[in-house]
Write an enzyme that holds these catalytic residues in place. Structure first.
Site, mmCIF file in Angstrom:
data_model
loop_
_atom_site.group_PDB
_atom_site.id
_atom_site.type_symbol
_atom_site.label_atom_id
_atom_site.label_comp_id
_atom_site.label_asym_id
_atom_site.label_seq_id
_atom_site.Cartn_x
_atom_site.Cartn_y
_atom_site.Cartn_z
ATOM 1 N N ASP A 8 2.586 -37.354 24.011
ATOM 2 C CA ASP A 8 2.065 -36.218 24.977
ATOM 3 C C ASP A 8 0.670 -36.086 24.418
ATOM 4 O O ASP A 8 0.073 -36.484 23.395
ATOM 5 C CB ASP A 8 2.607 -34.870 25.126
ATOM 6 N N ASP A 10 -1.710 -32.669 25.637
ATOM 7 C CA ASP A 10 -2.053 -31.624 25.443
ATOM 8 C C ASP A 10 -1.357 -30.814 24.424
ATOM 9 O O ASP A 10 0.007 -30.667 24.831
ATOM 10 C CB ASP A 10 -2.110 -30.587 26.710
ATOM 11 N N ASP A 166 5.275 -31.371 22.357
ATOM 12 C CA ASP A 166 5.371 -29.931 22.088
ATOM 13 C C ASP A 166 5.878 -28.827 22.768
ATOM 14 O O ASP A 166 5.901 -27.684 22.727
ATOM 15 C CB ASP A 166 3.910 -29.729 21.845
#
Length: 222
Positions: A8, A10, A166
């Site tokens: 990922d 961000d 996250d």
């Protein structure tokens, strides 16, 4: 056998989630006289703002003009994020992926311009074999489309890849795609309740890619 790592962007590569929460919180305080809680913001982390705006409209009767919101906040976000460093362990982890001759892919719910700009700024873009973004699919996380396309693009089976995420939306998407997930929470997503993941660490520096490759080897292979 492990063939690909899907990251990922961000909150994993740079800590944009914290910046976005600060921007959202400031805007709602000034424009709506409302104190936006992290628990509310988590609805859109790893996905997009629409989930948050729908929830606030439904539960708080707070209506947000999307054009006004982004006209007010995009410049603020760019100013605060333009000099963000890579998160702890990111560079070393990415280098280890290439040393292990694994495919490195990005799968993000963001539009292409943002991750592309930051990866170029950090000198990391050439490590990635493909960037799969919101521009490439109709449905972003928590739907599995980004991960499915990443796998399809490089002819990798879902049991031969691992995802670095996250957020809960990212974890849900990876689970729907049938891919094992390593969770690296940040200062925003550490408040999430994660379930059904392969492993969880506080930093990518703690991830032992050599051991993970061994875990993916067929039984009986030494």
């Amino acid at each position: 056998m492990l063939k690909a790592v899907i990251m990922d962007f961000d909150g994993v590569i740079i800590d944009t989630e914290v910046i976005w929460y600060e921007v959202y919180k400031d805007w709602f305080h000034v424009k709506k006289n409302y104190e936006l809680a992290i628990s509310e913001f988590l609805v859109c982390v790893g996905s997009n703002y629409k989930a948050l705006f729908r929830e606030l409209e439904k539960t708080k009767e707070i209506y947000v003009d999307e054009d006004e919101f982004f006209a007010d906040t995009m410049g603020m976000f760019m100013d605060r994020s333009n000099h963000l460093p890579a998160k702890e362990g990111v560079i070393e982890f990415i280098e280890s992926i290439k040393k292990q001759n694994l495919i490195l892919l990005l799968a993000t719910s963001s539009k292409r311009k943002k991750p592309e700009t930051h990866l170029k700024r950090l000198g990391l873009i050439n490590y990635f074999d493909s960037l799969i973004t919101a521009d490439d699919v109709k449905r972003i996380k928590p739907f599995p489309d980004l991960f499915n396309l990443a796998l399809k693009t490089h002819h990798v089976e879902n049991d031969a890849a691992i995802v670095i995420e996250d957020s809960n939306n990212g974890l849900i998407a990876a689970n729907k795609a049938g891919i094992k997930t390593i969770i690296i929470p940040n200062e925003v997503t550490k408040y999430s309740e994660f379930v059904d993941y392969y492993a969880k660490y506080s930093s990518l520096r703690e991830v032992d890619l050599v051991q993970i490759k061994k875990d993916f080897e067929p039984k009986g292979v030494k």
